[in-house]
Design a protein around this motif. Structure first.
Motif, PDB file in Angstrom:
ATOM      1  N   VAL A   1     -24.208  45.815  31.015  1.00 27.16           N
ATOM      2  CA  VAL A   1     -23.162  46.383  31.940  1.00 27.16           C
ATOM      3  C   VAL A   1     -23.020  47.922  32.005  1.00 27.16           C
ATOM      4  CG1 VAL A   1     -20.664  46.313  32.322  1.00 27.16           C
ATOM      5  CG2 VAL A   1     -21.748  44.216  31.816  1.00 27.16           C
ATOM      6  N   GLN A   2     -23.258  48.428  30.799  1.00 19.33           N
ATOM      7  CA  GLN A   2     -23.151  49.817  30.611  1.00 19.33           C
ATOM      8  C   GLN A   2     -24.227  50.257  31.541  1.00 19.33           C
ATOM      9  OE1 GLN A   2     -23.237  51.264  26.396  1.00 19.33           O
ATOM     10  NE2 GLN A   2     -24.347  52.942  26.968  1.00 19.33           N
ATOM     11  N   HIS A   3     -25.468  49.911  31.171  1.00 21.44           N
ATOM     12  CA  HIS A   3     -26.612  50.431  31.963  1.00 21.44           C
ATOM     13  C   HIS A   3     -26.242  50.349  33.753  1.00 21.44           C
ATOM     14  CE1 HIS A   3     -30.634  51.491  33.591  1.00 21.44           C
ATOM     15  NE2 HIS A   3     -30.715  50.052  33.920  1.00 21.44           N
ATOM     16  N   LEU A   4     -26.013  49.362  33.980  1.00 24.14           N
ATOM     17  CA  LEU A   4     -25.831  49.045  35.406  1.00 24.14           C
ATOM     18  C   LEU A   4     -24.710  50.115  35.874  1.00 24.14           C
ATOM     19  CD1 LEU A   4     -26.397  45.407  35.825  1.00 24.14           C
ATOM     20  CD2 LEU A   4     -28.113  47.140  36.541  1.00 24.14           C
ATOM     21  N   THR A   5     -23.585  50.091  35.213  1.00 19.69           N
ATOM     22  CA  THR A   5     -22.385  50.831  35.400  1.00 19.69           C
ATOM     23  C   THR A   5     -22.750  52.238  35.776  1.00 19.69           C
ATOM     24  OG1 THR A   5     -21.361  50.594  33.388  1.00 19.69           O
ATOM     25  CG2 THR A   5     -20.574  48.987  35.127  1.00 19.69           C
ATOM     26  N   GLU A   6     -23.515  52.768  34.745  1.00 16.03           N
ATOM     27  CA  GLU A   6     -23.737  54.245  34.533  1.00 16.03           C
ATOM     28  C   GLU A   6     -24.795  54.490  35.798  1.00 16.03           C
ATOM     29  OE1 GLU A   6     -25.649  54.553  30.724  1.00 16.03           O
ATOM     30  OE2 GLU A   6     -23.666  54.931  29.672  1.00 16.03           O
ATOM     31  N   LEU A   7     -25.539  53.468  36.269  1.00 18.10           N
ATOM     32  CA  LEU A   7     -26.170  53.639  37.642  1.00 18.10           C
ATOM     33  C   LEU A   7     -25.390  53.760  38.681  1.00 18.10           C
ATOM     34  CD1 LEU A   7     -29.298  51.440  37.091  1.00 18.10           C
ATOM     35  CD2 LEU A   7     -29.290  53.919  37.013  1.00 18.10           C
ATOM     36  N   GLY A   8     -24.137  53.480  38.636  1.00 20.61           N
ATOM     37  CA  GLY A   8     -23.060  53.375  39.935  1.00 20.61           C
ATOM     38  C   GLY A   8     -22.853  51.877  40.292  1.00 20.61           C
ATOM     39  N   HIS A   9     -23.501  50.937  39.896  1.00 17.28           N
ATOM     40  CA  HIS A   9     -23.036  49.661  40.363  1.00 17.28           C
ATOM     41  C   HIS A   9     -21.588  49.297  40.033  1.00 17.28           C
ATOM     42  CE1 HIS A   9     -26.987  48.576  41.730  1.00 17.28           C
ATOM     43  NE2 HIS A   9     -27.417  49.272  40.467  1.00 17.28           N
ATOM     44  N   ARG A  10     -20.856  48.450  40.445  1.00 13.73           N
ATOM     45  CA  ARG A  10     -19.701  47.995  40.365  1.00 13.73           C
ATOM     46  C   ARG A  10     -19.491  46.449  40.844  1.00 13.73           C
ATOM     47  NH1 ARG A  10     -19.935  51.909  38.317  1.00 13.73           N
ATOM     48  NH2 ARG A  10     -18.538  53.627  38.395  1.00 13.73           N
ATOM     49  N   ARG A  11     -20.187  45.942  41.745  1.00 17.25           N
ATOM     50  CA  ARG A  11     -20.402  44.659  42.068  1.00 17.25           C
ATOM     51  C   ARG A  11     -21.662  43.836  41.392  1.00 17.25           C
ATOM     52  NH1 ARG A  11     -21.506  45.215  47.807  1.00 17.25           N
ATOM     53  NH2 ARG A  11     -21.208  42.781  47.914  1.00 17.25           N
ATOM     54  N   ILE A  12     -21.341  43.274  40.410  1.00 16.80           N
ATOM     55  CA  ILE A  12     -22.262  42.761  39.572  1.00 16.80           C
ATOM     56  C   ILE A  12     -22.275  41.272  39.209  1.00 16.80           C
ATOM     57  CG2 ILE A  12     -23.550  43.061  37.378  1.00 16.80           C
ATOM     58  CD1 ILE A  12     -22.332  45.753  36.942  1.00 16.80           C
ATOM     59  N   VAL A  13     -23.194  40.731  39.468  1.00 14.57           N
ATOM     60  CA  VAL A  13     -23.061  39.124  39.077  1.00 14.57           C
ATOM     61  C   VAL A  13     -24.138  38.653  37.838  1.00 14.57           C
ATOM     62  CG1 VAL A  13     -23.775  36.877  39.935  1.00 14.57           C
ATOM     63  CG2 VAL A  13     -22.489  38.374  41.494  1.00 14.57           C
ATOM     64  N   HIS A  14     -23.437  37.854  37.080  1.00 15.13           N
ATOM     65  CA  HIS A  14     -24.173  37.461  35.906  1.00 15.13           C
ATOM     66  C   HIS A  14     -24.571  35.846  36.215  1.00 15.13           C
ATOM     67  CE1 HIS A  14     -25.909  36.177  31.954  1.00 15.13           C
ATOM     68  NE2 HIS A  14     -24.756  35.742  31.595  1.00 15.13           N
ATOM     69  N   LEU A  15     -25.849  35.564  36.243  1.00 17.88           N
ATOM     70  CA  LEU A  15     -26.551  34.243  36.514  1.00 17.88           C
ATOM     71  C   LEU A  15     -26.531  33.932  35.119  1.00 17.88           C
ATOM     72  CD1 LEU A  15     -29.013  34.779  39.398  1.00 17.88           C
ATOM     73  CD2 LEU A  15     -26.356  33.828  39.531  1.00 17.88           C
ATOM     74  N   HIS A  16     -25.867  33.003  34.650  1.00 17.68           N
ATOM     75  CA  HIS A  16     -25.635  32.567  33.233  1.00 17.68           C
ATOM     76  C   HIS A  16     -26.768  31.316  32.890  1.00 17.68           C
ATOM     77  CE1 HIS A  16     -23.235  29.038  33.602  1.00 17.68           C
ATOM     78  NE2 HIS A  16     -22.203  29.828  34.313  1.00 17.68           N
ATOM     79  N   GLY A  17     -26.998  31.151  31.649  1.00 20.68           N
ATOM     80  CA  GLY A  17     -27.888  30.036  31.261  1.00 20.68           C
ATOM     81  C   GLY A  17     -27.056  28.722  30.537  1.00 20.68           C
ATOM     82  N   LEU A  18     -25.832  28.827  30.713  1.00 25.69           N
ATOM     83  CA  LEU A  18     -25.319  27.568  29.941  1.00 25.69           C
ATOM     84  C   LEU A  18     -25.774  26.395  30.457  1.00 25.69           C
ATOM     85  CD1 LEU A  18     -21.644  29.083  30.279  1.00 25.69           C
ATOM     86  CD2 LEU A  18     -22.823  28.486  28.230  1.00 25.69           C
ATOM     87  N   PRO A  19     -25.880  25.224  29.638  1.00 27.92           N
ATOM     88  CA  PRO A  19     -25.543  25.113  28.248  1.00 27.92           C
ATOM     89  C   PRO A  19     -26.482  25.820  27.289  1.00 27.92           C
ATOM     90  CG  PRO A  19     -26.142  23.027  28.962  1.00 27.92           C
ATOM     91  CD  PRO A  19     -26.357  23.946  29.871  1.00 27.92           C
ATOM     92  N   GLY A  20     -27.287  26.447  27.579  1.00 27.61           N
ATOM     93  CA  GLY A  20     -28.497  26.929  26.718  1.00 27.61           C
ATOM     94  C   GLY A  20     -28.075  27.836  25.603  1.00 27.61           C
ATOM     95  N   ALA A  21     -28.636  27.901  24.274  1.00 29.82           N
ATOM     96  CA  ALA A  21     -28.532  28.594  23.171  1.00 29.82           C
ATOM     97  C   ALA A  21     -28.412  30.132  23.508  1.00 29.82           C
ATOM     98  CB  ALA A  21     -29.205  28.347  22.014  1.00 29.82           C
TER      99      ALA A  21
END
Length: 336
Positions: A172-192
């Protein structure tokens, strides 16, 4: 050519002109044998192609010096570096490692672990296991156990973990420093490890006053494809995607490019793990590096401490992730 049975200890004894018991002493490395007789036995064994029966010897010593290693998915390159670390550390400690997998299916993981125990392994290393805590809790009653990549509070189990919350924060730090605000996390649940990455992402976004968007994907290439297809159907595309891991990120990239979107000109993508292929020119994936080889060696060290009796309390070791910036991320202003 007719089949020839493997030479036995009796064959070696006959060729060397010594007793069976003396051959046994030589094979066990006993110092109570003269140099001449030891040399005669070793030369006879070499000429005949005799190899000691390791299983029988271990039974006699009540030790096998075998470490059982079960990983959730041999197809995930994350585990290859970890397994190399395990094998190297095990050999240095005088142990051998046996590997198998449960193919991301809890029931198969249970069967795979039982097989390792049946082979008289002295300890277990479990790579991102998926089976339930109640089953996990039974294992330390038999042998020492270390989990890698899965946190657990089960008593008697040692844990080696990457700081996945911090890894998500770095994304998130890297992407927001580039100027991104609309970010989606495609998560891996229920994986470890997926829950910690998700929670770290949500916390990092909210601390910056941004809306954390989540969608399920999983730790496979197919999971990344499905997650990306869902985003495309929704129509409200983000400017950046944080994938569950590197394999999932590849599925995302393929799907977006097939839809006519360019990475990173139209959309930035970040993976997780920093497996070998992410540095290839055609992929050039920005990702989070987990020190996989180190995690494997640490797991062996923890197991050996238990086996040697130098430690009885459970130990939790956390290693630090690092961002590796490549060509899949760029400022959102580059979108056409």
């Amino acid at each position: 050519m007719p089949y020839r049975s493997a030479p036995t200890i009796l064959d070696v004894a006959a060729k060397a002109g010594v007793s069976k018991s003396l051959v046994s002493l030589v094979m066990r490395g006993s110092p109570n044998v003269s140099d001449d007789r030891r040399q005669a036995v070793l030369e006879a064994a070499d000429e005949l192609g005799y190899r000691p029966n390791a299983a029988a010897a271990s039974l006699a010593r009540q030790r096998t010096h075998l470490i059982g290693v079960m990983v959730s998915d041999f197809g995930n390159p994350f585990f290859s570096d970890m397994l190399e670390g395990i094998e190297e550390a095990a050999l240095l400690a005088g142990y051998r490692a046996l590997f198998n997998t449960g193919s991301r299916i809890a029931e198969r993981e249970t069967m795979a672990t039982e097989t390792l125990l049946e082979l008289r392994t002295e300890g277990l290393i479990l790579g991102s296991p998926r089976f339930a805590d109640d089953l996990l809790a039974q294992l330390p009653k038999t042998v020492p156990v270390v989990t890698v990549g899965r946190d657990t509070a089960v008593p008697g189990i040692d844990v080696v973990m990457n700081d996945d919350r911090h890894g998500a924060e770095l994304v998130v730090q890297h992407l927001t420093e580039l100027g991104h605000r609309r970010i989606v996390h495609l998560h891996g649940l229920p994986g470890a490890g997926a829950a910690a990455r998700r929670d770290g992402f949500v916390e990092a976004m909210e601390s910056r006053g941004l809306e954390p968007r989540l969608a399920a994907a999983g730790f496979t290439e197919r999971g990344g494809i499905v997650g990306a297809e869902e985003l495309l159907r929704g129509g409200d595309l983000p400017t950046a995607i944080f994938a569950a891991n590197d394999i999932s990120a590849v599925g995302v990239m393929q799907t977006l490019e097939q839809a006519g979107l360019r990475v990173p000109d139209d959309i930035s993508i970040v993976g997780y793990d920093n497996v070998a292929f992410t540095g290839l020119g055609q992929i050039s994936l920005t990702t989070i590096d987990q020190p996989r080889h180190e995690m494997g060696t640490i797991a062996v060290d923890l197991l050996i401490e238990r086996l040697d009796g130098t430690r009885s309390r459970s130990k939790h070791v956390t290693v630090e992730p690092a961002l590796v910036e490549r060509g899949s991320t760029a400022p959102p202003a580059r979108r056409s």
